[in-house]
Enzyme design. Structure first.
Site, short mmCIF file in Angstrom:
data_model
loop_
_atom_site.label_atom_id
_atom_site.label_comp_id
_atom_site.label_asym_id
_atom_site.label_seq_id
_atom_site.Cartn_x
_atom_site.Cartn_y
_atom_site.Cartn_z
N CYS A 196 0.83 -1.20 0.00
CA CYS A 196 0.00 0.00 0.00
C CYS A 196 0.87 1.26 0.00
O CYS A 196 1.79 1.37 0.82
CB CYS A 196 -0.91 -0.01 1.21
SG CYS A 196 -1.93 1.47 1.40
N CYS A 254 0.26 3.01 3.75
CA CYS A 254 0.70 2.46 5.04
C CYS A 254 1.75 1.36 4.91
O CYS A 254 2.20 0.83 5.92
CB CYS A 254 -0.51 1.92 5.80
SG CYS A 254 -1.19 0.39 5.10
N CYS A 269 -6.62 -2.59 1.00
CA CYS A 269 -5.65 -2.69 2.10
C CYS A 269 -6.40 -2.51 3.42
O CYS A 269 -7.44 -1.85 3.47
CB CYS A 269 -4.58 -1.62 1.94
SG CYS A 269 -3.40 -1.53 3.32
N CYS A 326 -5.80 -0.60 5.75
CA CYS A 326 -5.87 0.79 6.18
C CYS A 326 -7.09 1.51 5.62
O CYS A 326 -7.39 2.64 6.03
CB CYS A 326 -4.60 1.54 5.79
SG CYS A 326 -4.47 1.90 4.02
N ASP A 341 19.83 4.78 -16.81
CA ASP A 341 19.83 3.55 -16.01
C ASP A 341 19.04 2.47 -16.75
O ASP A 341 17.85 2.62 -17.01
CB ASP A 341 19.18 3.85 -14.66
CG ASP A 341 19.19 2.66 -13.72
OD1 ASP A 341 19.52 1.54 -14.16
OD2 ASP A 341 18.86 2.85 -12.53
#
Length: 397
Positions: A187, A190, A203, A205, A322
């Site tokens: 998440c 959280c 989730c 939360c 990169d």
């Protein structure tokens, strides 16, 4: 503005570039408030996300042209210079559809105060330039919170997009689907585990998939009124159908009926050369762009299984220096095919394919790589600057 237009024309006429950024750069240097001035008294739509910005922007532009003239950065120049150049080129257009790099959305949105912000998807991309994708989500969330008058059209099947868009005063949720989930197992609020079941996710939360007002089901888009719109696109793949669903929802907010918008989307056959098939001597070459793991997930699904593949990779500034993203792409799906690696960083790609146990050979020049294959169809997949250069070379051939 006059100086910017002149500089852009000089860039194009001298063959130094397409003028999509240098004109805006000159204008901003002469007037740092130019973007705010040029955005006044227009209805502006911003389109952002890791993948699909150029495609969705073109779709929205085509749909809104049913209403009036539209300013757009349709060449993919999506940083502030390119955004400004697009507005400068069409100063009298009442509408503007502007694709914006995710990193620049907070600044551009603050300048132009868009009527609509379309949020497509978020995934890892160009780590050296834009940083970690969760930081991008937090920046977008903070920017959206400062746009109380903006309608945010967002893909609720993307966890990071939902987190960013959930603070919007006027969210429009679109169930557009997703295949890449490598950045949303935890998440963004959280760090707890995101649990998924069928199309729903959530989730502990409280962050969870909202109920979408618009839903993509195969080739059909279900509207808030329960009507179904058949997309029947001429562009391949689920990703383009998802882009179209979000474009229909955004266009509808600005007064274009879904069936009208869908009919206009069917006229699109390629996006700046992407998906176009070109003839070169003994070969028929289909051109595709893939520049990060999520984009490759969709590209691998639309490649013809019996056709040789040329993969071209550069690592210039616009691509990101990169190349660690190569290791997140499931190149194992190319096993058993004729594969040629090319581009400035073909050696890095070759190492990755060796670990994927994909038989291949290398040819430094992309056009020579095509010519080295047996006569017939060829799938050519390239990242940003490799694709741009190849489109130009094949067009001149």
């Amino acid at each position: 503005m006059a100086a910017g237009r002149l500089t852009a024309w000089l860039s194009r006429s001298s063959g130094l570039g397409r003028g999509g950024m240098i004109g805006g750069r000159v204008t901003l240097a002469l007037d740092p408030r130019a973007l705010r001035r040029l955005g006044r008294e227009r209805t502006i739509v911003l389109v952002t996300g890791t993948n699909g910005k150029t495609t969705t922007s073109l779709m929205l532009t085509r749909a809104l042209e049913a209403l009036a003239e539209v300013a757009a950065n349709s060449d993919g120049s999506n940083m502030p210079d390119g955004v400004l150049a697009a507005l400068t080129a069409r100063p009298d257009a009442p509408y503007a559809v502007l694709e914006v790099d995710e990193a620049y959305v907070p600044w551009v949105a603050d300048q132009v105060q868009p009527a609509v912000l379309v949020l497509l998807n978020l995934s890892r991309d160009q780590l050296d330039r834009v940083g970690e994708v969760r930081a991008t989500e937090r920046d977008l969330r903070a920017a959206i919170a400062e746009l109380p008058g903006t309608v945010v059209v967002a893909n609720c099947d993307d966890v990071l997009v939902t987190s960013a868009a959930s603070v919007a005063a006027k969210p429009v949720w679109v169930g557009a689907g997703r295949r890449w989930s490598g950045d949303s197992t935890a998440c963004p609020r959280c760090e707890g585990r995101v649990e998924s079941h069928d199309r729903n996710w959530g989730c502990a939360c409280g962050l969870a998939r909202p109920e979408p007002a618009w839903t993509l089901e195969g080739d059909l888009v279900r509207t808030p009124g329960g009507r179904e719109v058949d997309l029947d696109l001429r562009l391949p793949g689920d990703a383009n159908r998802a882009n179209a669903a979000l474009a229909l929802a955004a266009a509808h907010r600005l007064g274009v009926p879904p069936h009208t918008a869908a009919a206009r989307l069917r006229t699109i056959t390629d996006i700046g050369g992407r998906y176009r098939t070109v003839r070169r001597s003994r070969h028929s070459v289909r051109l595709m762009l893939a520049k990060n793991p999520a984009g490759w997930v969709e590209t691998l699904r639309v490649l013809d299984e019996d056709t040789p593949v040329v993969v071209a990779v550069n690592a210039q500034e616009a691509d990101g220096r990169d190349l660690s993203w190569l290791w997140d792409v499931h190149f194992e799906r190319l096993r058993g095919r004729q594969v040629v690696v090319t581009g400035e960083r073909g050696a890095d790609l070759s190492v990755r394919l060796c670990y994927a146990e994909v038989a291949h050979w290398a040819e430094p020049d992309p056009v020579a790589a095509i010519d080295a294959l047996p006569p017939g169809a060829v799938e050519l997949v390239a990242n940003y600057t490799a694709f741009r250069d190849l489109v130009g070379r094949l067009a001149d051939a």
